[in-house]
Design a protein around this motif. Structure first.
Motif, PDB file in Angstrom:
ATOM      1  N   LEU A 113     -73.351  48.469 -34.972  1.00  0.00           N
ATOM      2  CA  LEU A 113     -73.610  49.007 -36.617  1.00  0.00           C
ATOM      3  C   LEU A 113     -74.760  48.755 -36.995  1.00  0.00           C
ATOM      4  O   LEU A 113     -75.732  47.880 -36.458  1.00  0.00           O
ATOM      5  CB  LEU A 113     -72.522  47.978 -37.366  1.00  0.00           C
ATOM      6  N   THR A 131     -73.653  38.376 -44.532  1.00  0.00           N
ATOM      7  CA  THR A 131     -75.105  38.778 -44.509  1.00  0.00           C
ATOM      8  C   THR A 131     -75.949  37.749 -43.487  1.00  0.00           C
ATOM      9  O   THR A 131     -76.933  38.071 -42.987  1.00  0.00           O
ATOM     10  CB  THR A 131     -75.589  38.760 -45.862  1.00  0.00           C
ATOM     11  N   SER A 137     -71.552  47.229 -45.480  1.00  0.00           N
ATOM     12  CA  SER A 137     -70.739  47.894 -45.820  1.00  0.00           C
ATOM     13  C   SER A 137     -69.186  47.409 -45.546  1.00  0.00           C
ATOM     14  O   SER A 137     -68.457  47.389 -46.248  1.00  0.00           O
ATOM     15  CB  SER A 137     -70.810  49.368 -45.801  1.00  0.00           C
ATOM     16  N   LYS A 138     -69.355  47.200 -44.426  1.00  0.00           N
ATOM     17  CA  LYS A 138     -67.945  46.598 -43.807  1.00  0.00           C
ATOM     18  C   LYS A 138     -67.582  45.040 -44.223  1.00  0.00           C
ATOM     19  O   LYS A 138     -66.657  44.588 -43.799  1.00  0.00           O
ATOM     20  CB  LYS A 138     -68.063  46.751 -42.362  1.00  0.00           C
ATOM     21  N   GLY A 139     -68.565  44.399 -44.922  1.00  0.00           N
ATOM     22  CA  GLY A 139     -68.229  43.000 -45.323  1.00  0.00           C
ATOM     23  C   GLY A 139     -68.536  42.004 -44.375  1.00  0.00           C
ATOM     24  O   GLY A 139     -68.126  40.842 -44.533  1.00  0.00           O
ATOM     25  N   LEU A 140     -69.377  42.292 -43.306  1.00  0.00           N
ATOM     26  CA  LEU A 140     -69.586  41.269 -42.629  1.00  0.00           C
ATOM     27  C   LEU A 140     -70.798  40.228 -43.146  1.00  0.00           C
ATOM     28  O   LEU A 140     -71.420  40.714 -44.202  1.00  0.00           O
ATOM     29  CB  LEU A 140     -70.575  41.784 -41.345  1.00  0.00           C
ATOM     30  N   GLN A 191     -76.930  48.036 -42.558  1.00  0.00           N
ATOM     31  CA  GLN A 191     -76.266  48.661 -43.661  1.00  0.00           C
ATOM     32  C   GLN A 191     -74.991  48.853 -43.764  1.00  0.00           C
ATOM     33  O   GLN A 191     -74.326  48.404 -44.442  1.00  0.00           O
ATOM     34  CB  GLN A 191     -77.032  50.007 -44.205  1.00  0.00           C
ATOM     35  N   GLN A 192     -74.658  49.315 -42.294  1.00  0.00           N
ATOM     36  CA  GLN A 192     -73.075  49.605 -42.145  1.00  0.00           C
ATOM     37  C   GLN A 192     -72.461  48.370 -42.013  1.00  0.00           C
ATOM     38  O   GLN A 192     -71.342  48.121 -42.539  1.00  0.00           O
ATOM     39  CB  GLN A 192     -72.958  50.193 -40.752  1.00  0.00           C
ATOM     40  N   ALA A 193     -73.196  47.192 -41.562  1.00  0.00           N
ATOM     41  CA  ALA A 193     -72.276  45.967 -41.370  1.00  0.00           C
ATOM     42  C   ALA A 193     -72.189  45.327 -42.872  1.00  0.00           C
ATOM     43  O   ALA A 193     -71.242  44.438 -43.126  1.00  0.00           O
ATOM     44  CB  ALA A 193     -73.060  44.960 -40.761  1.00  0.00           C
TER      45      ALA A 193
END
Length: 73
Positions: free
Chosen positions: A34, A46, A41-44, A37-39
């Motif tokens: 990922l 920070t 969005s997926k809620g990983l 930005q995708q991470a």
């Protein structure tokens, strides 16, 4: 690490434009292929995203201050 702290760390380390480009375009294998930005969005977490970005771009550990470490001049 809050999302706002993540973006501050990205800006401080890479500059605004390049940092945003990295977050949008650099695929981080450590995060399951990922982008940052995708991470996000997926809620990983920070903090994990920041550390993966640091490792992928060879940021020296003493500059990983965005992960709760004090920035050293």
């Amino acid at each position: 690490m809050r999302l706002s702290e993540f973006w501050i760390a990205v800006r401080d380390e890479f500059g605004m434009s390049y940092g945003q480009m990295l977050a949008h375009d650099l695929v981080l294998g450590e995060l399951g292929d990922l982008t940052a930005q995708q991470a996000i969005s997926k809620g990983l977490p920070t903090r994990e995203i920041w550390l993966a970005l640091c490792r992928a771009t060879d940021v020296p550990e003493n500059r990983w201050y965005g992960a709760g470490q004090v920035r050293k001049a």
